[in-house]
Write an enzyme that holds these catalytic residues in place. Structure first.
Site, PDB file in Angstrom:
ATOM      1  CE  LYS A 174     -24.794 -48.822 -33.559  1.00 29.23           C
ATOM      2  NZ  LYS A 174     -24.729 -49.520 -34.843  1.00 29.23           N
ATOM      3  CD  GLU A 249     -26.382 -32.434 -36.370  1.00 31.24           C
ATOM      4  OE1 GLU A 249     -27.285 -32.120 -37.182  1.00 31.24           O
ATOM      5  OE2 GLU A 249     -25.710 -31.599 -35.746  1.00 31.24           O
ATOM      6  CB  CYS A 283     -30.215 -35.602 -42.903  1.00 33.41           C
ATOM      7  SG  CYS A 283     -28.617 -34.828 -43.113  1.00 33.41           S
ATOM      8  CD  GLU A 381     -35.697 -38.271 -42.871  1.00 30.49           C
ATOM      9  OE1 GLU A 381     -35.776 -39.056 -41.920  1.00 30.49           O
ATOM     10  OE2 GLU A 381     -34.708 -37.558 -43.102  1.00 30.49           O
TER      11      GLU A 381
HETATM   12  P1  NAD Z   1     -31.135 -44.993 -37.634  1.00 33.30           P
HETATM   13  O1  NAD Z   1     -31.687 -44.043 -36.652  1.00 33.30           O
HETATM   14  O2  NAD Z   1     -31.874 -46.235 -37.946  1.00 33.30           O
HETATM   15  O3  NAD Z   1     -29.684 -45.491 -37.159  1.00 33.30           O
HETATM   16  C1  NAD Z   1     -28.636 -44.600 -36.850  1.00 33.30           C
HETATM   17  C2  NAD Z   1     -27.664 -45.288 -35.915  1.00 33.30           C
HETATM   18  O4  NAD Z   1     -28.316 -45.535 -34.680  1.00 33.30           O
HETATM   19  C3  NAD Z   1     -27.161 -46.651 -36.413  1.00 33.30           C
HETATM   20  O5  NAD Z   1     -25.802 -46.789 -36.070  1.00 33.30           O
HETATM   21  C4  NAD Z   1     -28.017 -47.620 -35.622  1.00 33.30           C
HETATM   22  O6  NAD Z   1     -27.426 -48.878 -35.430  1.00 33.30           O
HETATM   23  C5  NAD Z   1     -28.152 -46.879 -34.297  1.00 33.30           C
HETATM   24  N1  NAD Z   1     -29.302 -47.312 -33.500  1.00 33.30           N
HETATM   25  C6  NAD Z   1     -30.477 -47.829 -33.938  1.00 33.30           C
HETATM   26  N2  NAD Z   1     -31.275 -48.120 -32.888  1.00 33.30           N
HETATM   27  C7  NAD Z   1     -30.590 -47.763 -31.773  1.00 33.30           C
HETATM   28  C8  NAD Z   1     -30.871 -47.836 -30.372  1.00 33.30           C
HETATM   29  N3  NAD Z   1     -32.015 -48.327 -29.926  1.00 33.30           N
HETATM   30  N4  NAD Z   1     -29.937 -47.378 -29.509  1.00 33.30           N
HETATM   31  C9  NAD Z   1     -28.782 -46.878 -29.963  1.00 33.30           C
HETATM   32  N5  NAD Z   1     -28.442 -46.815 -31.260  1.00 33.30           N
HETATM   33  C10 NAD Z   1     -29.345 -47.247 -32.162  1.00 33.30           C
HETATM   34  O7  NAD Z   1     -30.851 -44.133 -38.933  1.00 33.30           O
HETATM   35  P2  NAD Z   1     -30.346 -44.646 -40.352  1.00 33.30           P
HETATM   36  O8  NAD Z   1     -31.486 -45.360 -40.998  1.00 33.30           O
HETATM   37  O9  NAD Z   1     -29.028 -45.325 -40.224  1.00 33.30           O
HETATM   38  O10 NAD Z   1     -30.080 -43.254 -41.099  1.00 33.30           O
HETATM   39  C11 NAD Z   1     -31.081 -42.535 -41.721  1.00 33.30           C
HETATM   40  C12 NAD Z   1     -31.580 -41.409 -40.841  1.00 33.30           C
HETATM   41  O11 NAD Z   1     -30.500 -40.590 -40.421  1.00 33.30           O
HETATM   42  C13 NAD Z   1     -32.541 -40.494 -41.564  1.00 33.30           C
HETATM   43  O12 NAD Z   1     -33.650 -40.181 -40.752  1.00 33.30           O
HETATM   44  C14 NAD Z   1     -31.727 -39.237 -41.797  1.00 33.30           C
HETATM   45  O13 NAD Z   1     -32.468 -38.065 -41.934  1.00 33.30           O
HETATM   46  C15 NAD Z   1     -30.833 -39.216 -40.615  1.00 33.30           C
HETATM   47  N6  NAD Z   1     -29.619 -38.427 -40.900  1.00 33.30           N
HETATM   48  C16 NAD Z   1     -29.453 -37.207 -40.306  1.00 33.30           C
HETATM   49  C17 NAD Z   1     -28.345 -36.439 -40.601  1.00 33.30           C
HETATM   50  C18 NAD Z   1     -28.120 -35.093 -39.977  1.00 33.30           C
HETATM   51  O14 NAD Z   1     -27.004 -34.661 -39.923  1.00 33.30           O
HETATM   52  N7  NAD Z   1     -29.142 -34.408 -39.498  1.00 33.30           N
HETATM   53  C19 NAD Z   1     -27.399 -36.922 -41.488  1.00 33.30           C
HETATM   54  C20 NAD Z   1     -27.599 -38.154 -42.086  1.00 33.30           C
HETATM   55  C21 NAD Z   1     -28.716 -38.911 -41.767  1.00 33.30           C
END
Ligand code: NAD
Length: 488
Positions: A174, A249, A283, A381
């Site tokens: 997804k 992650e 991130c 963050e």
């Molecule tokens: P997000 O947590 O909003 O969404 C990530 C994914 O989770 C999306 O596909 C979203 O649709 C899904 N999601 C959202 N709510 C959900 C739920 N209730 N159940 C299941 N899935 C759900 O994150 P984002 O805004 O897309 O990305 C930014 C974040 O990602 C930042 O906090 C960043 O630090 C983190 N990030 C971490 C890494 C790493 O490797 N550590 C890499 C890139 C981004």
């Protein structure tokens, strides 16, 4: 506007409901693609296809054959890298130059893990019981749910798909609702590479509508998640109900620590790249610059001088260095943090406002000084182009401030002392430390977080273990009958 389809059981399909949603181009804030809005019914179909593939042809295939398919897939991505990079840049607003670099590098994950596929070996244990042969097998888990964010859509998916598939699992992926197009275009290449139908399935839509039914589906054995730490916590709780394997992650508030013995030019460059590359939407953003008090003022002047030159603009243009923020909620969040920082008394030395003349979702590269470690801007963050500069006195002070965070994803250390270059990384509570460099990753080196930044490792040999489970097999070769009432 192109309308895209999902991938379930080898077929290109719409959502069962027939509904779609718009994907916006962050540079214009205008819709440019239509994405299927999936729900529980689509998730059920995708998991059933993945389960059938896991029990079928994929399971019977030799590991060598599996590896060969991964490597063919790598070659197909390489051949299509330019097109995929342009799609990603249009869909998530990151620089085309950065996306080209990523797309040219992504094939390496599939080559590397394709190569590892037939090196997954068990052990023979010289067991302490006579007449018994004991060995282990490393087996795949089954159906893996891969849930990815919008900031580097294909790269972060490759980090999950390559080891999971090499280990013999099947996938339901997804992508983020903000950047699904590249995944749906990549879908064409799975069949071409020779993956049997159902080995990789892609369902698109929103977290609550697709993510949750996927995580809680009884036939999903593992959840490999990248995203925010709040979402990650929720994902972890949902997965716990089914006692599922999980990798997380998550976010970070990484410290980029500049000592007074650093090469100043290199450090200035490293701090700018740590926070302003990718508009700070990574991130690993080095969002806290910890600068030794003895060089603080000189360093800040040089930092401002370089950061000022950053050219904002259209991410597709080669001269652009800082693009838009990817989503409207994220744009609002960045501006809100800027106003929180001002309210907390931090000094805004650069930027600090929306750059609406560039486009609807631009924020100026922003630098705050006079930031105290307990301010929200130093702890939370932002995920945008906002840097907090925090002074420190000595090495102990730097380590204490750096570790004073709920996160532990990464850190940078700038020093010319070999002793310090070894001493400080040992003391930092983070999963990655860069010394005299920043923001480097490779398919060969494990990546992941300490503390609230995550669980598990992606990339490198550590990653494949996340997608395997160990079976211990005992064979009695003694030919005797044992006492049935005593443990053998
Ligand atoms: P997000 O947590 O909003 O969404 C990530 C994914 O989770 C999306 O596909 C979203 O649709 C899904 N999601 C959202 N709510 C959900 C739920 N209730 N159940 C299941 N899935 C759900 O994150 P984002 O805004 O897309 O990305 C930014 C974040 O990602 C930042 O906090 C960043 O630090 C983190 N990030 C971490 C890494 C790493 O490797 N550590 C890499 C890139 C981004």
């Amino acid at each position: 506007m192109n309308k895209y389809q999902m991938l379930i059981g080898g077929a290109r399909v719409d959502a069962a409901s027939g509904e779609c949603f718009e994907s916006l181009n962050p540079f214009t804030a205008k819709p440019w693609a239509l994405i299927p809005r999936a729900g529980a019914e689509d998730v059920n179909r995708a998991v059933a296809a993945a389960r059938a593939a896991f029990q079928g042809e994929w399971r019977k295939m030799t590991a060598t054959a599996r590896g060969a398919i991964l490597r063919r897939f790598a070659d197909l991505i390489a051949a299509d890298a330019a097109r995929l990079a342009e799609i990603e840049s249009t869909d998530n607003g990151k620089l085309l130059a950065e996306m080209r670099g990523q797309l040219n590098y992504i094939p390496q994950w599939f080559h590397y893990f394709g190569g590892l596929a037939d090196k997954i070996e068990g052990r023979v244990i010289p067991i302490d019981k006579p007449g018994v042969f004991n060995y282990t097998r490393q087996e795949p888990l089954g159906v893996v749910a891969a849930i990815t964010p919008w900031n580097s859509p294909l790269l972060l998916a490759a980090w999950k798909l390559a080891p999971a598939l090499a280990a013999g699992n099947t996938i339901v992926w997804k992508p983020s609702e903000h950047s699904s197009v590249s995944a749906l275009v990549l879908a064409e290449l799975f069949e071409k590479a020779g993956f049997p139908p159902g080995v990789v399935n892609i369902v698109t839509g929103f977290g609550g509508e697709v993510g949750e039914p996927l995580i809680t589906h009884p036939d999903v054995a593992m959840v490999a998640f990248t995203g925010g730490d709040g979402t990650g916590q929720h994902v972890y709780e949902l997965a716990a109900r089914g006692i599922k394997h999980v990798t997380l992650e998550l976010g970070g508030k990484s410290a980029n620590i500049v000592f007074d013995d650093a090469d100043m030019d290199a450090a200035v460059n490293g701090v700018v790249s740590g926070i302003f590359a990718a508009t700070g939407q990574t991130c690993i953003a080095g969002s806290r610059a910890l600068v030794q008090r003895s060089i603080h003022d000189v360093f800040v002047e040089r930092l401002l001088a370089l950061a000022k030159t950053a050219k904002m603009g259209n991410p597709l243009e080669a001269t652009t260095q800082v693009g838009p923020v990817t989503t409207h909620p994220q744009y609002q969040k960045v501006l809100e943090y800027i106003s929180i920082a001002k309210g907390e008394g931090a000094a805004c030395r650069l930027g600090g406002r929306a750059a609406t003349e560039q486009g609807p979702w631009f924020v100026e590269p922003t630098i705050f000084t006079g930031v105290a470690p307990d301010m929200r801007i130093a702890r939370e963050e932002v995920f945008g182009p906002v840097l907090s500069v925090i002074p420190f006195d000595d090495e102990d002070d730097a380590v204490r401030i750096a570790n004073n965070s709920i996160y532990g994803l990464a850190a940078g250390v700038w020093t010319q002392s070999i002793q310090r270059a070894i001493r400080v990384p040992e003391r930092l509570e983070v999963g990655t430390v860069w010394v005299n460099t920043y923001r480097a990753v490779s398919y060969m080196s494990p990546f992941g977080g300490y503390k609230r930044s995550g669980i598990g490792r992606e990339s490198g040999q550590d990653a494949i273990g996340e997608y395997l489970q160990t079976k211990s097999v005992w064979i009695d070769v003694s030919g005797t009958t044992r006492n049935p009432f005593v443990m053998g």
